[in-house]
Enzyme design. Structure first.
Site, mmCIF file in Angstrom:
data_model
loop_
_atom_site.group_PDB
_atom_site.id
_atom_site.type_symbol
_atom_site.label_atom_id
_atom_site.label_comp_id
_atom_site.label_asym_id
_atom_site.label_seq_id
_atom_site.Cartn_x
_atom_site.Cartn_y
_atom_site.Cartn_z
ATOM 1 N N ASN A 16 0.836 -1.208 0.000
ATOM 2 C CA ASN A 16 0.000 0.000 0.000
ATOM 3 C C ASN A 16 0.864 1.248 0.000
ATOM 4 O O ASN A 16 0.558 2.225 -0.698
ATOM 5 C CB ASN A 16 -0.957 -0.024 1.200
ATOM 6 C CG ASN A 16 -2.133 -0.943 0.941
ATOM 7 O OD1 ASN A 16 -2.928 -0.713 0.027
ATOM 8 N ND2 ASN A 16 -2.225 -2.019 1.710
ATOM 9 N N ARG A 93 0.772 -1.279 15.006
ATOM 10 C CA ARG A 93 0.724 -0.822 16.399
ATOM 11 C C ARG A 93 -0.529 0.027 16.562
ATOM 12 O O ARG A 93 -0.886 0.784 15.644
ATOM 13 C CB ARG A 93 1.932 0.059 16.762
ATOM 14 C CG ARG A 93 3.277 -0.510 16.470
ATOM 15 C CD ARG A 93 3.596 -1.793 17.165
ATOM 16 N NE ARG A 93 3.557 -1.736 18.615
ATOM 17 C CZ ARG A 93 3.770 -2.788 19.399
ATOM 18 N NH1 ARG A 93 4.017 -3.968 18.880
ATOM 19 N NH2 ARG A 93 3.732 -2.668 20.718
ATOM 20 N N ASN A 109 -6.140 5.235 7.712
ATOM 21 C CA ASN A 109 -5.708 3.834 7.813
ATOM 22 C C ASN A 109 -6.415 3.031 6.739
ATOM 23 O O ASN A 109 -7.542 3.356 6.357
ATOM 24 C CB ASN A 109 -6.066 3.268 9.189
ATOM 25 C CG ASN A 109 -5.638 1.818 9.344
ATOM 26 O OD1 ASN A 109 -4.523 1.447 8.969
ATOM 27 N ND2 ASN A 109 -6.521 0.965 9.860
ATOM 28 N N HIS A 111 -7.797 -0.812 5.971
ATOM 29 C CA HIS A 111 -8.148 -2.030 6.713
ATOM 30 C C HIS A 111 -8.751 -3.045 5.737
ATOM 31 O O HIS A 111 -9.596 -2.688 4.916
ATOM 32 C CB HIS A 111 -9.151 -1.677 7.820
ATOM 33 C CG HIS A 111 -9.487 -2.849 8.680
ATOM 34 N ND1 HIS A 111 -8.624 -3.330 9.645
ATOM 35 C CD2 HIS A 111 -10.560 -3.668 8.690
ATOM 36 C CE1 HIS A 111 -9.170 -4.380 10.223
ATOM 37 N NE2 HIS A 111 -10.343 -4.610 9.662
ATOM 38 N N GLU A 145 -10.752 4.494 19.124
ATOM 39 C CA GLU A 145 -11.309 3.139 19.082
ATOM 40 C C GLU A 145 -10.822 2.432 17.811
ATOM 41 O O GLU A 145 -10.875 3.009 16.713
ATOM 42 C CB GLU A 145 -12.846 3.199 19.099
ATOM 43 C CG GLU A 145 -13.464 1.843 19.357
ATOM 44 C CD GLU A 145 -14.993 1.867 19.274
ATOM 45 O OE1 GLU A 145 -15.572 0.791 19.112
ATOM 46 O OE2 GLU A 145 -15.588 2.965 19.348
ATOM 47 N N ASP A 147 -10.201 0.663 14.458
ATOM 48 C CA ASP A 147 -10.910 0.427 13.197
ATOM 49 C C ASP A 147 -12.345 0.975 13.211
ATOM 50 O O ASP A 147 -13.244 0.382 12.599
ATOM 51 C CB ASP A 147 -10.929 -1.077 12.858
ATOM 52 C CG ASP A 147 -9.525 -1.648 12.727
ATOM 53 O OD1 ASP A 147 -8.613 -0.893 12.342
ATOM 54 O OD2 ASP A 147 -9.347 -2.840 13.020
ATOM 55 N N ALA A 175 -7.309 -4.568 -4.588
ATOM 56 C CA ALA A 175 -8.304 -3.494 -4.389
ATOM 57 C C ALA A 175 -7.768 -2.432 -3.427
ATOM 58 O O ALA A 175 -7.972 -1.230 -3.637
ATOM 59 C CB ALA A 175 -9.609 -4.087 -3.863
ATOM 60 N N GLU A 176 -7.064 -2.860 -2.385
ATOM 61 C CA GLU A 176 -6.483 -1.903 -1.425
ATOM 62 C C GLU A 176 -5.507 -0.964 -2.124
ATOM 63 O O GLU A 176 -5.526 0.251 -1.920
ATOM 64 C CB GLU A 176 -5.713 -2.648 -0.320
ATOM 65 C CG GLU A 176 -6.559 -3.438 0.634
ATOM 66 C CD GLU A 176 -5.717 -4.034 1.765
ATOM 67 O OE1 GLU A 176 -4.796 -3.360 2.260
ATOM 68 O OE2 GLU A 176 -5.979 -5.176 2.152
#
Ligand code: GAR
Length: 194
Positions: A16, A93, A109, A111, A145, A147, A175-176
Site C-alpha cells: 500500500n 501498532r 488507515n 483495513h 477506538e 478500526d 483493491a487496497e
C-alpha cells in the site's frame, strides 16, 4: 496547488505504501510522500521506499520502554518533516488517543474488510468462515477506538466459490492498492491549510 506533506507508517512489506508513493510521483497529485517510518527495522517496505528516493526512518517500539516514549519519537520525526497527513499502511501498532489528538482528522488507515464488519485481525479468515458474499477493504480516519473512525472510501471484493484465505486476501490487496491512493487524494485535496 500546495501538495500536502504526508508520512506513511508501515510495519511490513509495504504494497500500500508503494501504491501511495507511485501515485504521488504525479506532480498534480495533491499529496507528496515526505517520509516513510517503520516500527520494524527489517520491514521490506523500507527498502522499497529508499529505492524510490523517499526519506526513511526505523523507529522500533522495542527500543523504547513505554508506548509514550515510542510515540514521542514518531511525533518528533513527523514534526521535523513538517508532516500534515499521516497514512497508516499495514502499521501494526495501535496508536494512543494522545498521539491521535496531535493529528485530529489527519490520520488515515487502510483495513482489509468492509468496516464496520471485521475490525481487528484475521479479517479474511473470519469473512470466509461466515460465508459472506461480499468482502473488501476500507480507508478510514483513525480515532482512538480500533478500526472505528469515519469511512473515507470502500471497495467491494466478491467472495468466489473455492476462495481460500490466500486467494481472497490477494484479491483484496489489489483493491487496497487501488483504493488507498484515491482516498488519500480525496482527503489531501479537501484539507484545510494548517
Ligand atoms: C494490508 O492488507 C492492510 O490492509 C493490513 O495489513 C496489510 C499490509 O499490507 N492492515 C491491517 O490489517 C491493519 N489493521 P502492505 O504492507 O502490503 O500494505
Amino acid at each position: 496547488m500546495a501538495r500536502r506533506r504526508t508520512a506513511i507508517l508501515i510495519s511490513g512489506r509495504g504494497t500500500n505504501m508503494a501504491a501511495l508513493i507511485e501515485a504521488a510521483r504525479d506532480p498534480s497529485y495533491p499529496a507528496e510522500i515526505a517520509v516513510v517510518i517503520s516500527n520494524i527495522a527489517s520491514a521490506k517496505g523500507l527498502e522499497i521506499a529508499e529505492a524510490a528516493g523517499i526519506k526513511t526512518l526505523a523507529i522500533s517500539n522495542k527500543y523504547y520502554s513505554t508506548k509514550t516514549v515510542f510515540e514521542e519519537q514518531i511525533l518528533k520525526a513527523l514534526s521535523e518533516s513538517r508532516i500534515e497527513l499521516v497514512c497508516l499502511a499495514g502499521f501494526m501498532r495501535v496508536l494512543s488517543a494522545s498521539f491521535i489528538s496531535h493529528f485530529e482528522g489527519r490520520i488515515l488507515n487502510i483495513h482489509p474488510s468492509l468496516l464496520p464488519a471485521y475490525r481487528g485481525l484475521d479479517t479474511h479468515k473470519r469473512a470466509l468462515a461466515d460465508g459472506v458474499k461480499d468482502h473488501g477493504c476500507t480507508v478510514h480516519f483513525v480515532v482512538p477506538e480500533l478500526d472505528a473512525g469515519p469511512v473515507i472510501a470502500q471497495a467491494i471484493v466478491p467472495v468466489l466459490d473455492g476462495d481460500t484465505e490466500e486467494t481472497l486476501s490477494a484479491r483484496v490487496l489489489i483493491a487496497e492498492n487501488r483504493l488507498y491512493p484515491e482516498a488519500l487524494a480525496k482527503v489531501a485535496a479537501s484539507l484545510a491549510p494548517l
